[in-house]
Design an enzyme around this catalytic site. Structure first.
Site, PDB file in Angstrom:
ATOM      1  N   ASP A 133      -3.997  -2.896   3.992  1.00  0.00           N
ATOM      2  CA  ASP A 133      -4.264  -1.978   2.887  1.00  0.00           C
ATOM      3  C   ASP A 133      -5.346  -0.956   3.225  1.00  0.00           C
ATOM      4  O   ASP A 133      -5.446   0.067   2.567  1.00  0.00           O
ATOM      5  CB  ASP A 133      -4.672  -2.771   1.647  1.00  0.00           C
ATOM      6  CG  ASP A 133      -3.491  -3.500   1.034  1.00  0.00           C
ATOM      7  OD1 ASP A 133      -2.974  -3.022   0.016  1.00  0.00           O
ATOM      8  OD2 ASP A 133      -3.069  -4.527   1.588  1.00  0.00           O
ATOM      9  N   GLN A 157       3.610 -13.817  -2.106  1.00  0.00           N
ATOM     10  CA  GLN A 157       4.402 -12.677  -1.653  1.00  0.00           C
ATOM     11  C   GLN A 157       5.255 -13.014  -0.434  1.00  0.00           C
ATOM     12  O   GLN A 157       6.303 -12.411  -0.216  1.00  0.00           O
ATOM     13  CB  GLN A 157       3.488 -11.487  -1.317  1.00  0.00           C
ATOM     14  CG  GLN A 157       2.795 -10.879  -2.520  1.00  0.00           C
ATOM     15  CD  GLN A 157       1.368 -11.366  -2.632  1.00  0.00           C
ATOM     16  OE1 GLN A 157       1.076 -12.523  -2.322  1.00  0.00           O
ATOM     17  NE2 GLN A 157       0.474 -10.499  -3.078  1.00  0.00           N
ATOM     18  N   ASN A 174      -6.534  -6.880   4.403  1.00  0.00           N
ATOM     19  CA  ASN A 174      -5.156  -7.231   4.070  1.00  0.00           C
ATOM     20  C   ASN A 174      -5.181  -8.414   3.115  1.00  0.00           C
ATOM     21  O   ASN A 174      -6.248  -8.932   2.759  1.00  0.00           O
ATOM     22  CB  ASN A 174      -4.367  -7.568   5.343  1.00  0.00           C
ATOM     23  CG  ASN A 174      -2.873  -7.643   5.092  1.00  0.00           C
ATOM     24  OD1 ASN A 174      -2.290  -6.735   4.489  1.00  0.00           O
ATOM     25  ND2 ASN A 174      -2.236  -8.708   5.539  1.00  0.00           N
ATOM     26  N   ALA A 215       0.796  -1.228   0.000  1.00  0.00           N
ATOM     27  CA  ALA A 215       0.000   0.000   0.000  1.00  0.00           C
ATOM     28  C   ALA A 215       0.834   1.287   0.000  1.00  0.00           C
ATOM     29  O   ALA A 215       0.607   2.185  -0.823  1.00  0.00           O
ATOM     30  CB  ALA A 215      -0.979  -0.020   1.177  1.00  0.00           C
TER      31      ALA A 215
END
Length: 353
Positions: free
Chosen positions: A242, A201, A252, A55
């Site tokens: 986020d 990620q 998130n 973000a």
């Protein structure tokens, strides 16, 4: 004894101001490649295809994208520049709907634009504002790390989900900031990184950057979080986010809510590390957060030599989920730690009473 941890910078302006240099996160961990973006269109593409992600980093890149859009043309009058500004702002704002930092950064760029009276100074003002957004994010992340570190003990086992590290921000990261600061101070944390399906990620990014920094990190599948908690290996969960709603509900990366439920079951504190720019007081609850849905190929074929799902099978691929505020032990911001009455405390921490 303290040591200095190497920090990777993921987004910055070129020295001459003609482009934005990004670390292409889609190529990690196999290739560490920097790319220079010279147009708003290139910035948009980098955001939507996750070359830039996280973000805060998205907000910084978008701010630079606005500057690039106004720097590449000359305008006879401020009203003409305003039309161009609104066009590029709307365009970049359409790239990712869930991360509030994107819109926060674009709104901040607009406020700076509106203070400029001389059309010849527009680009210079926007460049300065974008740089300030990046530099402030560095300070914010460090402050989050300082506050979060006070909640942890040397030697703690820490579970992370997704990537909220230095490559997702200007520096240090949010959820990983206390890990970096703790490593510098000899805390010797033992980090367990969820792989974070479907875009990996945690496996590709968190495990990579912590390994690069010499942090003790162990990669686990998302479905292994329960067993490492039950075995007593985890003393705290740290995640980024986020968007934070006014009631403390938090969006998130997909899978975060499941980790929070597990942490509640095992009595493990679950901390959300969030800059105040991620707190959206206009959003009453998590039910009001728009959840981005991404392409089917991310779960059917993206990471495989051959598709690993039947051709034509229906898919559902939300990029985020919402963790209820009652599952969150505390929200750690640059202005301090918020617990309990989120409706009241979040207003206080962002300065709105």
């Amino acid at each position: 004894m303290t040591t200095t941890i190497p920090i990777v910078q993921s987004v910055r302006l070129t020295a001459d101001g003609s482009g934005v240099v990004i670390l292409d996160q889609t190529l990690l961990p196999g290739q560490k490649k920097y790319e220079t973006l010279s147009t708003p269109e290139a910035v948009f593409d980098a955001i939507i295809h996750l070359k830039v992600r996280g973000a805060p980093a998205i907000g910084i890149a978008a701010a630079y994208g606005v500057y690039l859009g106004l720097n590449q043309s000359t305008y006879a009058h401020i009203d003409e520049a305003r039309v161009a500004f609104q066009r590029v702002k709307a365009y970049l704002g359409s790239s990712r709907p869930t991360a509030v930092n994107l819109f926060w950064a674009l709104e901040r760029m607009e406020k700076r634009f509106e203070r400029v009276e001389d059309v010849r100074l527009v680009a210079e003002a926007l460049r300065d504002e974008a740089e300030q957004i990046r530099l402030e994010d560095e300070r914010v992340c460090e402050a989050i790390g300082v506050h979060a570190l006070e909640l942890l003990e040397p030697g703690d086992g820490i579970l992370t989900h997704c990537n909220a590290g230095t490559i997702a921000t200007a520096k240090y990261g949010t959820a990983l900031a206390p890990i970096y600061l703790g490593e510098e101070q000899g805390y010797n944390f033992k980090v367990f990184a969820d792989e974070t399906r479907p875009l990996l990620q945690g496996a590709r990014l968190t495990a990579w950057e912590l390994s690069e920094a010499g942090v003790d990190v162990t990669l686990i599948c998302d479905s292994m979080a329960s067993i490492v908690m039950s075995e007593g290996k985890i003393q705290a969960v740290l995640v980024g986010c986020d968007r934070v709603a006014a009631n403390g509900d938090t969006a998130n990366k997909i899978g975060t809510s499941a980790v929070a439920i597990l942490a509640k079951h095992y009595g493990i504190p679950f901390y959300v590390c969030a800059p105040t720019s991620t707190i959206d007081l206009a959003c009453e609850t998590g039910a009001d957060i728009e959840i981005e849905e991404r392409a089917a190929e991310e779960i059917t074929s993206k990471w495989y030599e051959e598709p690993m799902a039947p051709a034509g099978v229906k898919t559902y691929n939300p990029a985020f989920d919402v963790t209820s505020g009652d599952l969150i032990t505390a929200i750690v911001t640059e202005n301090g730690v918020v617990r309990g009455d989120y409706f009241r405390e979040l207003k206080t921490v962002v300065g709105e009473r």
